[in-house]
Motif scaffolding. Structure first.
Motif, PDB file in Angstrom:
ATOM      1  N   PRO A 130       0.830  -1.224   0.000  1.00  0.00           N
ATOM      2  CA  PRO A 130       0.000   0.000   0.000  1.00  0.00           C
ATOM      3  C   PRO A 130       0.859   1.267   0.000  1.00  0.00           C
ATOM      4  N   LEU A 131       1.425   1.588  -1.140  1.00  0.00           N
ATOM      5  CA  LEU A 131       2.396   2.680  -1.231  1.00  0.00           C
ATOM      6  C   LEU A 131       1.782   4.028  -0.835  1.00  0.00           C
ATOM      7  N   LYS A 132       0.604   4.347  -1.383  1.00  0.00           N
ATOM      8  CA  LYS A 132      -0.025   5.641  -1.083  1.00  0.00           C
ATOM      9  C   LYS A 132      -0.394   5.749   0.390  1.00  0.00           C
ATOM     10  N   GLN A 155       0.504   7.878   5.848  1.00  0.00           N
ATOM     11  CA  GLN A 155       0.669   7.587   7.269  1.00  0.00           C
ATOM     12  C   GLN A 155       2.008   8.099   7.793  1.00  0.00           C
ATOM     13  N   SER A 156       3.048   8.010   6.970  1.00  0.00           N
ATOM     14  CA  SER A 156       4.383   8.456   7.403  1.00  0.00           C
ATOM     15  C   SER A 156       4.602   9.945   7.192  1.00  0.00           C
ATOM     16  N   ASN A 157       3.610  10.633   6.585  1.00  0.00           N
ATOM     17  CA  ASN A 157       3.730  12.069   6.291  1.00  0.00           C
ATOM     18  C   ASN A 157       4.984  12.344   5.466  1.00  0.00           C
ATOM     19  N   MET A 158       4.996  11.788   4.254  1.00  0.00           N
ATOM     20  CA  MET A 158       6.163  11.869   3.395  1.00  0.00           C
ATOM     21  C   MET A 158       6.595  13.308   3.116  1.00  0.00           C
ATOM     22  N   LEU A 194      10.500   6.173   3.907  1.00  0.00           N
ATOM     23  CA  LEU A 194      11.398   5.186   3.304  1.00  0.00           C
ATOM     24  C   LEU A 194      11.679   4.029   4.260  1.00  0.00           C
ATOM     25  N   ASP A 195      11.823   4.339   5.565  1.00  0.00           N
ATOM     26  CA  ASP A 195      12.062   3.277   6.544  1.00  0.00           C
ATOM     27  C   ASP A 195      10.874   2.328   6.628  1.00  0.00           C
ATOM     28  N   THR A 196       9.670   2.894   6.635  1.00  0.00           N
ATOM     29  CA  THR A 196       8.466   2.054   6.713  1.00  0.00           C
ATOM     30  C   THR A 196       8.311   1.207   5.455  1.00  0.00           C
ATOM     31  N   LEU A 197       8.531   1.833   4.298  1.00  0.00           N
ATOM     32  CA  LEU A 197       8.442   1.094   3.041  1.00  0.00           C
ATOM     33  C   LEU A 197       9.490  -0.009   2.991  1.00  0.00           C
ATOM     34  N   SER A 198      10.694   0.283   3.470  1.00  0.00           N
ATOM     35  CA  SER A 198      11.753  -0.716   3.482  1.00  0.00           C
ATOM     36  C   SER A 198      11.390  -1.899   4.377  1.00  0.00           C
ATOM     37  N   LEU A 199      10.730  -1.631   5.507  1.00  0.00           N
ATOM     38  CA  LEU A 199      10.275  -2.717   6.378  1.00  0.00           C
ATOM     39  C   LEU A 199       9.315  -3.642   5.645  1.00  0.00           C
TER      40      LEU A 199
END
Length: 293
Positions: free
Chosen positions: A165-167, A172-175, A183-188
């Motif tokens: 769920p990229l978007k 959620q991470s307030n890009m 990036l850390d959350t996506l990497s996880l």
């Protein structure tokens, strides 16, 4: 006591009261004066630093360095080499200095975003970020994000799997204000997915006596069929990975006709083992213990 005496006493008391008040306020005033002096000294130091920086920016050499830096960003690497061959030693030195400052800026950006690999896009409208995944010390898939930096951060192109769920993760991470957290959350998510996929691959390669009955593209659900030595009974095992940032299952369920078997301490240990150990390693332990064939 007559009126004159009482008036003199009152006057003396008022004088003493004024003196006492002045004594109490003097330490406070002295503290305020010290704080103001300290602030003034700090502002003077800051002023001197700004003046020094302003003088540096006025130096002709700095302006030449800045122009070379801008030209280097527009040129191709082979064009830079040809230009350096034709210039004097001083110009080559300035070009090396410009390259040095450029690399320092890239290293700083690399540190700010958490060590992810970043390159400029050919159109120089944004950057392309690479996220490398690994499992048990083995590098696996690499995923890329192209982010437009104009006005606000926008993901223009990527090869992230569609079931991630990229978007939602960006929101959620307030890009916009914290791209490193995004990036850390996506990497996880990506590392957990590739880890689960790698575990499934190991199960198929290392445990051919075990049948993979069901799995999905996210590798968040896995159904295996074991054979138990006692009575050759079949046991269905369902592993649910509801936490998509982890490689270990959050739920383990066994189904077998022999209900007494599943209630035994041995199979309760097997349930805990599958929750705490990667599935291919847990199956190896279960085989050694004689729980499955």
């Amino acid at each position: 006591m007559d009126g004159a005496d009482s008036k003199g006493v009152l006057n003396q008391l008022s004088v003493l009261e004024v003196r006492a008040r002045s004594r109490n306020t003097q330490p406070q005033q002295q503290c305020c004066v010290k704080e103001l002096r300290a602030k003034a000294e700090a502002l003077k130091i800051q002023r001197d630093q700004l003046e020094a920086e302003a003088q540096i920016h006025k130096v002709p050499g700095f302006m030449v360095l800045h122009k070379l830096r801008m030209s280097m960003e527009k040129q191709c690497p082979h064009e830079e080499e040809e230009a350096m061959d034709e210039e004097s030693e001083n110009t080559q030195l300035l070009q090396l200095m410009a390259r040095h400052t450029q690399l320092k800026d890239l290293l700083y950006a690399h540190h700010v975003i958490g060590g992810y690999d970043v390159i400029k896009t050919p159109q120089s409208k944004g950057v392309c970020m690479s996220l490398t995944t690994a499992y048990e010390g083995i590098y696996l898939d690499t995923y890329n994000l192209e982010i437009d930096l104009k006005h606000k951060l926008t993901i223009t192109r990527h090869n992230i799997p569609p079931f991630i769920p990229l978007k939602d993760l960006a929101k959620q991470s307030n890009m916009q204000t914290n791209i490193r957290a995004f990036l850390d959350t996506l990497s996880l998510h990506l590392n957990a997915f590739t880890g689960r996929k790698q575990q499934l691959k190991f199960v198929k390669e290392q445990h051919q006596s075990i049948t993979v009955m069901e799995s999905n593209v996210l590798c968040s659900r896995l159904v295996l069929m074991f054979t138990v030595p006692r009575g050759k009974n079949a046991v269905l095992c369902r592993l649910d990975y509801t936490d998509h940032t982890r490689c270990l299952p959050t739920g383990v369920q066994f189904v077998c006709e022999d209900e007494e078997l599943l209630d035994s301490p041995e199979w309760k240990k097997n349930c805990s083992l599958l929750k705490e150990t990667p599935v291919h390693k847990a199956l190896t332990t279960m085989k050694k213990n004689g729980s499955i064939v």
